[in-house]
Write a protein that holds these residues in place. Structure first.
Motif, PDB file in Angstrom:
ATOM      1  N   ARG A 185      21.332 -42.571   0.759  1.00 21.07           N
ATOM      2  CA  ARG A 185      22.508 -41.865   1.246  1.00 21.07           C
ATOM      3  C   ARG A 185      22.512 -41.677   2.758  1.00 21.07           C
ATOM      4  O   ARG A 185      23.459 -41.135   3.306  1.00 21.07           O
TER       5      ARG A 185
ATOM      6  N   LEU B 177       7.916 -32.612 -25.006  1.00 22.79           N
ATOM      7  CA  LEU B 177       9.144 -33.201 -24.483  1.00 22.79           C
ATOM      8  C   LEU B 177      10.278 -32.182 -24.505  1.00 22.79           C
ATOM      9  O   LEU B 177      11.028 -32.042 -23.532  1.00 22.79           O
TER      10      LEU B 177
ATOM     11  N   THR C  93      14.455 -43.584 -17.612  1.00 20.38           N
ATOM     12  CA  THR C  93      14.306 -42.131 -17.483  1.00 20.38           C
ATOM     13  C   THR C  93      13.777 -41.520 -18.774  1.00 20.38           C
ATOM     14  O   THR C  93      12.844 -40.716 -18.763  1.00 20.38           O
TER      15      THR C  93
ATOM     16  N   PHE D   8      10.162 -39.760 -19.368  1.00 26.82           N
ATOM     17  CA  PHE D   8      10.033 -38.401 -19.890  1.00 26.82           C
ATOM     18  C   PHE D   8       9.080 -38.366 -21.078  1.00 26.82           C
ATOM     19  O   PHE D   8       8.239 -37.471 -21.206  1.00 26.82           O
TER      20      PHE D   8
ATOM     21  N   SER E  71      21.782 -35.938  -5.577  1.00 30.88           N
ATOM     22  CA  SER E  71      23.197 -36.255  -5.404  1.00 30.88           C
ATOM     23  C   SER E  71      24.027 -35.872  -6.622  1.00 30.88           C
ATOM     24  O   SER E  71      25.190 -35.521  -6.499  1.00 30.88           O
TER      25      SER E  71
ATOM     26  N   ASN F 279       9.813 -29.745 -21.758  1.00 26.93           N
ATOM     27  CA  ASN F 279      10.022 -30.367 -20.455  1.00 26.93           C
ATOM     28  C   ASN F 279      11.509 -30.595 -20.178  1.00 26.93           C
ATOM     29  O   ASN F 279      11.985 -30.360 -19.062  1.00 26.93           O
ATOM     30  N   LEU F 280      12.225 -31.072 -21.196  1.00 24.75           N
ATOM     31  CA  LEU F 280      13.659 -31.299 -21.009  1.00 24.75           C
ATOM     32  C   LEU F 280      14.381 -29.992 -20.725  1.00 24.75           C
ATOM     33  O   LEU F 280      15.211 -29.899 -19.820  1.00 24.75           O
TER      34      LEU F 280
ATOM     35  N   MET G 273      20.576 -33.655 -21.195  1.00 23.70           N
ATOM     36  CA  MET G 273      19.137 -33.655 -21.503  1.00 23.70           C
ATOM     37  C   MET G 273      18.681 -32.262 -21.921  1.00 23.70           C
ATOM     38  O   MET G 273      17.917 -32.092 -22.870  1.00 23.70           O
TER      39      MET G 273
ATOM     40  N   ARG H 207       9.480 -40.848 -11.380  1.00 26.46           N
ATOM     41  CA  ARG H 207      10.526 -39.848 -11.159  1.00 26.46           C
ATOM     42  C   ARG H 207      10.633 -39.498  -9.669  1.00 26.46           C
ATOM     43  O   ARG H 207      11.710 -39.383  -9.115  1.00 26.46           O
TER      44      ARG H 207
ATOM     45  N   GLN I 230      21.148 -46.821 -10.366  1.00 24.23           N
ATOM     46  CA  GLN I 230      21.363 -45.453 -10.795  1.00 24.23           C
ATOM     47  C   GLN I 230      22.465 -45.343 -11.846  1.00 24.23           C
ATOM     48  O   GLN I 230      23.523 -45.949 -11.714  1.00 24.23           O
ATOM     49  N   TYR I 231      22.207 -44.546 -12.882  1.00 23.21           N
ATOM     50  CA  TYR I 231      23.141 -44.274 -13.981  1.00 23.21           C
ATOM     51  C   TYR I 231      23.475 -45.501 -14.830  1.00 23.21           C
ATOM     52  O   TYR I 231      24.394 -45.452 -15.633  1.00 23.21           O
TER      53      TYR I 231
ATOM     54  N   LEU J 141      16.741 -42.406  -3.804  1.00 22.95           N
ATOM     55  CA  LEU J 141      18.144 -41.983  -3.838  1.00 22.95           C
ATOM     56  C   LEU J 141      18.504 -41.173  -2.593  1.00 22.95           C
ATOM     57  O   LEU J 141      19.629 -41.244  -2.090  1.00 22.95           O
TER      58      LEU J 141
END
Lengths: 339, 402
Positions: free
Chosen positions: A234, B363, A133, A137, B383, B366-367, B110, A223, A124-125, A230
């Motif tokens: 946790r 796009l 990601t 998209f 999170s 969507n963003l 984003m 996604r 993650q990140y 995730l």
């Protein structure tokens, strides 16, 4: 459980019939019918009327619907007005091809989507996560038909011999023609089509349509998988597993993935409408001989019986997809009971 | 965040200096619309030609847009200044719900890119006559039809099979795609909101009937329905009303999702205290429904609408790709891809550029939709948002300490 499935399936029957009724009513709104295809304008008027009467096209649409309904009860979906073949036969030829395409795409969607989702959730990140990601998209926003054309463009540059349209390669077609010819002449021939050879050929033709159809949905599965993983990471029991010294690899495979991937399969059923709509366009681009091709053809030719049958079948696929989603939901989360 | 002083108190400059830069750039673009139009119009030499020849356009929907384009030159800077006005800083407790939403929105990078993209698309839409060097149906060299590649012979992105400029057609195509997307989604969202409110609020047989109808419509694959309707009515409806037909059909086949969301939202809202209070005060059902319940279920509707515009652009492109969209010579991105399909190996630019535009447009929406969801409905995200909420509290407390 069993009763629930039966009840849902019985409830679907009027839905599907309503789809047929609605479509026929809609088509009756606009003057003209399939007879325009095979009527010569020089024909005498009474002859035209006779031909139309033979096909029952002179009746009001609700009478046509009733007659068609009575036939459907006997398993007869009518004759195609443009191809002059029984609709059941046309669909019998086309449906397996569409199911092959959708099934293979489904496989790709889940394998690719889940893998990408798990990777980006674990990291993650990180750079990988961010790149994945962004890519997902992009893929999610991409029209499947354009992706298909881009695949054709790239593959025709890099690998001109790779098949990019249809379902059967020229070599196989040549062999089929040779066998047919020999059969007609009454001769024996040593030309054989091996089962294995045919499979490889079909698989080669399948690759590009499957990628074009599956990639966008794979992105949304990715996604979904990412957020599901995730959420599980946790949980307290994952922390417990880590605290008692279980290897990270084992934590991920045994404790996290088992619980995170189960909810993901529930969107399998919800993917069905997208897959069905997407398949129509992908089949059109690649000349894949499936339901989508028949649907587009029957729409432009006003071939009502074929169109209604195709639409009904696609609706059945969507309804079954929804049912599967609900059942999988109960499977993934035992708190949900169907009775 | 530092206190803004001097020149950075100015609208837009404030965003460029302190705030999210991307939003600053987006607003700056909108503010600079008239000079951009002027410069591009002068460079491409299309300004005078297009202002004079605006009346000669074939389809009247494009005419309407030309009139709007002139108005947009005035309105756009004003809107940009209004949006970019620096807001007074107040402690968290004093902030309204919408201020909080704005602050959450500002934190998601984003979403900034999405917003920038959407602003850029609407710039294209309004400024098409000034940005496009040629008309969308202008045949540059009808006597000598050949496919010219990008960046040669005065074609920025190449020519199509009728020697029309692809760059100009892509710019004009934004009008069709965005208009259809926006209006159709407006229609479907209003329908969904209304029917969802009715179903959720009144329950009983109204709810039952509406929800069975929704189930029925959802069991028909949308593309099949659209295919049938467009193919049937294509020849019956006059060519100039094909766009309207498409908007209406897309609108009335897309409301079911919104309806379900709104209904479930209403079902939980109507048990809440403020609705009970309204009942106790003797308000009519209509008043409670419209003034108290409806505004509270707007958040998911806004998100659904933004994402819906992207989806509708995709559906429009698919229909146009199958040859069932807007009639010639009106440009639509999907139709341009379909034109290029025949020439895929000979002229890659005919498919690649319009396709890219579709991807970029979808796009962007969507963003933006994703960012709006995070901002409007913090519960729905995982999170990441929790950390941001914590950060928010720390930020406020450190400011108070200072």
């Amino acid at each position: 459980m069993f009763r629930y499935v039966v009840r849902r399936l019985l409830g679907a029957i009027p839905m599907v019939l309503l789809v047929a009724l609605g479509l026929r009513a809609l088509m009756a709104l606009v003057p003209g019918d399939a007879s325009a295809l095979w009527i010569n304008p020089d024909m005498p008027v009474d002859q035209i009327a006779k031909i139309r009467a033979d096909f029952g096209l002179d009746q009001p649409w609700y009478v046509q619907f009733w007659r068609w309904f009575l036939n459907v009860l006997q398993g007869d979906l009518g004759m195609s007005l443009a191809q002059f073949k029984p609709v059941t036969q046309i669909i019998g030829d086309a449906l397996p091809n569409t199911l092959l395409l959708s099934g293979a795409s489904m496989l790709v969607i889940f394998v690719v989507g889940m893998t990408i989702g798990v990777i980006s959730a674990i990291k993650q990140y990180s750079l990988t996560d961010n790149v994945l990601t962004v890519v997902s998209f992009f893929l999610y926003s991409m029209p499947g038909f354009w992706l298909a054309l881009m695949l054709i463009l790239v593959v025709s540059e890099l690998w001109p011999s790779w098949p990019s349209s249809g379902m059967v390669g020229n070599e196989i077609l040549d062999k089929v023609a040779a066998i047919e010819e020999a059969k007609l002449l009454g001769e024996t021939t040593d030309v054989r089509i091996g089962v294995f050879e045919k499979w490889i050929d079909t698989a080669q033709h399948l690759v590009m349509p499957v990628i074009a159809l599956g990639l966008a949905s794979a992105a949304s599965v990715a996604r979904y998988t990412r957020s599901s993983v995730l959420e599980v990471v946790r949980q307290d029991y994952v922390r417990t597993a880590r605290a008692k010294g279980v290897a990270e690899r084992k934590v991920i495979l045994r404790h996290v993935l088992r619980n995170a991937l189960l909810p993901v399969i529930t969107i399998l059923g919800l993917m069905m409408p997208f897959l069905v709509s997407g398949a129509v366009l992908i089949e059109y681009v690649f000349g894949w001989p499936g339901m989508g091709q028949e649907l587009v053809g029957s729409v432009t030719q006003r071939d009502t019986p074929l169109l209604v049958a195709c639409a009904m079948l696609l609706s059945v696929m969507v309804i079954l997809g929804n049912l599967a989603a609900d059942l999988l939901y109960g499977f993934a989360d035992p708190r949900i009971r169907h009775d | 965040m530092p206190e803004s002083r001097g020149v950075s108190r100015l609208p837009i400059v404030h965003q460029l200096v302190h705030g999210p830069r991307v939003i600053g750039v987006a607003l700056l673009l909108a503010f600079l619309m008239p000079p951009i139009a002027l410069v591009f119009g002068l460079v491409s030499g299309s300004l005078s030609r297009h202002i004079e020849a605006a009346r000669g356009f074939g389809s009247w929907i494009l005419d309407v847009w030309n009139v709007l384009a002139i108005k947009a030159l005035v309105v756009s800077p004003a809107v940009a200044i209004w949006l970019g006005w620096p807001k007074a800083k107040r402690p968290r407790e004093g902030k309204s719900q919408w201020t909080l939403v704005r602050e959450r929105f500002v934190r998601s990078p984003m979403a900034h890119w999405g917003l920038l993209g959407v602003v850029f698309l609407y710039l294209l839409l309004f400024l098409a006559p000034f940005l496009a060097p040629y008309g969308y149906d202008y045949l540059r060299d009808p006597a000598n039809l050949k496919l010219v590649g990008p960046l040669s012979d005065g074609y920025l992105l190449g020519s199509d099979q009728y020697s029309r400029d692809i760059y100009s057609r892509i710019i004009y195509g934004s009008r069709i795609s965005l208009t259809i997307g926006f209006v159709a989604v407006g229609l479907s969202v209003s329908l969904g909101l209304l029917l969802g409110l009715l179903a959720g609020f009144f329950g009983g047989w109204v709810d039952f009937t509406l929800m069975r109808f929704v189930d029925y419509l959802l069991s028909i694959p949308r593309l099949v329905l659209l295919l049938v309707v467009m193919a049937l009515f294509k020849d019956v409806v006059p060519a100039e009303f094909r766009v309207h037909l498409m908007v209406v059909i897309l609108g009335i086949t897309g409301w079911m999702g919104t309806c379900r969301i709104v209904r479930s939202e209403v079902l939980s809202l109507k048990e809440r205290d403020f609705v009970q209070a309204g009942r106790a005060l003797g308000y009519s059902s209509t008043r409670i429904m419209l003034r108290h319940v409806a505004p509270n279920c707007l958040a998911p509707v806004i998100v659904a609408a933004t994402l819906g515009i992207g989806a509708t652009i995709l559906v429009e492109a698919s229909l146009s790709f199958l040859g069932l969209g807007v009639p010639e010579p009106v440009p639509s991105w999907g139709k341009m891809v379909a034109d290029g399909k025949e020439y895929i190996t000979k002229a890659w630019w005919m498919t690649v550029f319009p396709g890219f535009t579709i991807v970029a447009a979808v796009l962007a929406f969507n963003l933006l939709g994703d960012g709006l969801r995070d901002a409007l409905d913090p519960r729905s995200s995982g999170s990441k948002k929790i950390r941001i909420e914590e950060m928010d509290d720390e930020e406020t407390s450190s400011q108070e300490a200072a």
